[in-house]
Write an enzyme that holds these catalytic residues in place. Structure first.
Site, mmCIF file in Angstrom:
data_model
loop_
_atom_site.group_PDB
_atom_site.id
_atom_site.type_symbol
_atom_site.label_atom_id
_atom_site.label_comp_id
_atom_site.label_asym_id
_atom_site.label_seq_id
_atom_site.Cartn_x
_atom_site.Cartn_y
_atom_site.Cartn_z
ATOM 1 C CG ASN A 9 67.032 -65.544 8.991
ATOM 2 O OD1 ASN A 9 68.129 -65.161 8.589
ATOM 3 N ND2 ASN A 9 66.892 -66.338 10.048
ATOM 4 C CD1 TRP A 10 67.135 -64.880 2.103
ATOM 5 C CD2 TRP A 10 68.899 -63.693 1.391
ATOM 6 N NE1 TRP A 10 66.720 -64.117 1.052
ATOM 7 C CE2 TRP A 10 67.776 -63.375 0.588
ATOM 8 C CE3 TRP A 10 70.122 -63.056 1.126
ATOM 9 C CZ2 TRP A 10 67.845 -62.454 -0.456
ATOM 10 C CZ3 TRP A 10 70.196 -62.148 0.087
ATOM 11 C CH2 TRP A 10 69.071 -61.845 -0.691
ATOM 12 C CD GLU A 163 62.113 -67.130 13.903
ATOM 13 O OE1 GLU A 163 61.680 -67.125 12.756
ATOM 14 O OE2 GLU A 163 63.321 -67.229 14.184
ATOM 15 N N GLY A 230 62.229 -68.091 6.881
ATOM 16 C CA GLY A 230 63.491 -68.648 6.418
ATOM 17 C C GLY A 230 63.375 -69.196 5.009
ATOM 18 N N GLY A 231 63.070 -70.476 4.903
ATOM 19 C CA GLY A 231 63.070 -71.187 3.626
ATOM 20 C C GLY A 231 62.315 -70.473 2.514
#
Ligand code: PGA
Length: 247
Positions: A9-10, A163, A230-231
């Site tokens: 997930n950018w 999450e 994410g990261g």
């Protein structure tokens, strides 16, 4: 057997040029051990769909209306036109900064499924809710609120991402035990609403500071079928390391 599903997930990161570099670097390493994909900003969707062959591409949001006076929004038809097949719905950042509710997410889930786009529906408690011991009630309410009224056969194909908000972008990943237990109760809530077949089929991801060095532990858990990352999805090398970790 549920096939593992690993999505990056950018968030609000990467231009078209940067998206192209990512796919150029990653595509050759994608295996069939999981459904691999990445959620990208609207502006990078068309480039990403064209650049991806084995990777899947998701939008990070969509509006529920087919068209109309909703300045700044994007419709399902617009996503379909450029070949997008997945969408992340109800990410905690959408809930927190843009006031998205379970009812909004439910409307979005209905319209995406109707149009053949698969939603990844995000749920998860905040730090305050976690510390107050309210994780179970919060997550059950989110699951039922987001999925209410959907057809069980459709729910078999969607993805639910658990999450915990306190684990997102903080480096403080949930313990494997917390992640497993909460994913199990997500599945249990699906079982309560839709029955055994649907609960046994639906894929549930854990998300929150998932990295190449901890993903294997999460994936070894019975009710964790994948990860939303994410990261660690932003760099070619770390995404490649994630792919390598899925055996
Ligand atoms: P993170 O983000 O991996 O950077 O914690 C996860 C997410 O927001 O989906």
């Amino acid at each position: 057997m549920r096939k593992p599903i690993i999505f990056g997930n950018w968030k609000m990161n990467k231009t078209n040029a940067q998206a192209q570099v990512f796919f150029d670097g990653v595509e050759a390493f994608v295996t069939d051990k999981a459904d691999f994909g990445v959620a990208v900003p609207f502006t990078a969707l068309a480039t990403s769909v064209n650049a991806a062959s084995k990777m899947n591409v998701a939008a990070e949001n969509v509006h529920w209306a087919p068209n109309g006076a909703y300045t700044g929004e994007v419709s399902v038809e617009m996503l379909k036109e450029i070949g997008v097949k997945w969408v992340v719905l109800g990410h905690s950042e959408r809930r927190q900064y843009f006031n998205e509710t379970d009812a909004d997410i439910n409307k979005k889930a209905v319209v995406t499924i109707e149009n053949g786009i698969t939603p990844i529906v995000c749920v998860g408690e905040t730090l305050d809710e976690f510390e107050a011991g309210n994780t179970e009630s919060v997550v059950r309410t989110q699951v039922s609120g987001c999925l209410t009224g959907l057809n069980g056969e459709d729910v078999k194909n969607i993805v639910i991402a658990y999450e915990p908000v306190w684990a997102i972008g903080t480096g403080k990943s949930a313990t494997v035990e917390i992640a497993q237990n909460t994913c199990a109760l997500v599945r249990d809530e699906v079982r309560n609403i839709f029955g055994n077949d649907v609960a046994d089929a639906v894929r549930i991801q854990y998300g929150g500071s998932v990295k190449p060095d901890n993903i294997e532990e999460y994936m070894s858990q019975e009710d964790i079928d994948g990860a939303l990352i994410g990261g660690a999805s932003l760099e070619v090398d770390s995404f490649k390391a994630i792919i390598d970790a899925i055996k």
